[in-house]
Design an enzyme around this catalytic site. Sequence first.
Site, PDB file in Angstrom:
ATOM      1  N   CYS A  84      17.044  26.523  -8.142  1.00 44.48           N
ATOM      2  CA  CYS A  84      18.486  26.484  -7.896  1.00 44.48           C
ATOM      3  C   CYS A  84      19.150  27.791  -8.341  1.00 44.48           C
ATOM      4  O   CYS A  84      18.720  28.404  -9.320  1.00 44.48           O
ATOM      5  CB  CYS A  84      19.128  25.313  -8.626  1.00 44.48           C
ATOM      6  SG  CYS A  84      18.528  23.721  -8.034  1.00 44.48           S
ATOM      7  N   CYS A 164      19.819  24.633  -3.504  1.00 44.12           N
ATOM      8  CA  CYS A 164      20.671  23.941  -4.468  1.00 44.12           C
ATOM      9  C   CYS A 164      21.474  24.928  -5.314  1.00 44.12           C
ATOM     10  O   CYS A 164      21.046  26.061  -5.540  1.00 44.12           O
ATOM     11  CB  CYS A 164      19.821  23.027  -5.346  1.00 44.12           C
ATOM     12  SG  CYS A 164      18.266  23.755  -5.888  1.00 44.12           S
TER      13      CYS A 164
END
Length: 250
Positions: A84, A164
């Site tokens: 992420c 993400c």
Amino acid sequence: GFIAPVILAVILGLILWPDSLQEKIKKRCETYLEKHGLPSQNDCEKIWDSFRQAFVEKDPCEVPPDAYDSLIHTVSQVSQEPTCNRMMFWSKTKEKVHEFAKKCSYVTLEDFLLGFLLDNLTWCGKSGSQETFTTGCPSWSDCVNNPVRSFWIQASAAFAASACGDAFVMLDGAIDMPYNPDSTFASVEVKHFNSSIMKSLTVLLVTKEGDTKTCESDESLKHLQTDLGSNLKYQCKVVPQSQLQTCIVD
Ligand code: NAD
């Protein structure tokens, strides 16, 4: 006394050289898993088998993207989790982005096992044959459902769906349409962003020295903003090419 060992070495090198597609991919697989501390011979065998079944014995213009679903599933069980806030997409900036990503710890599709295995390779099968080929295969635009194009479509869709946090895309500010609706980035990746796990997309618009282009002056980026919708935050930064030497966007 000198020539013979050289000739022998060359012959040995040719024999050991991973020339078949299978050898090449398994070698990449093993290298990758070792580097990431996940070594297992078995996994690479499994990965090769699911890769193979996507296109072997098929007409090379009749391999749809979903033929790779089993490969993508197999790879996702072996490989690492998405990173992420460090994921980076690109369009028309292949060389620049990989250098920059490496230096500044971003991760592109080609840094994940799936992309790493097949980057810069060409492959296809033939109906009625068990063989795999690396020459004489349809090129990108010869037919829609060719093995290479279909692979990148499905791999890109899966990569984008896993994005993400804050994600990035490196676009080429020196061309007319940095955000081109026909690109894989626009037509596949943006469509698969998942706003329940992804927060924002930051464009790094790479410009030539002295170019006065701005994010706001680029028409194509307006379409990107529209395509992102209201659930994903859009940001854009102009990055003069020379600044790619630093990790300035951090
Ligand atoms: P792009 O137009 O720069 O194309 C990326 C690559 O796809 C090219 O280097 C080429 O190998 C192939 N390609 C695409 N269109 C082609 C064409 N008309 N003729 C011949 N080859 C063609 O950028 P894009 O389409 O936006 O794709 C890049 C994005 O999608 C990245 O974010 C990446 O995650 C993913 N992707 C990666 C690859 C790859 O080769 N590693 C290929 C396609 C997509």
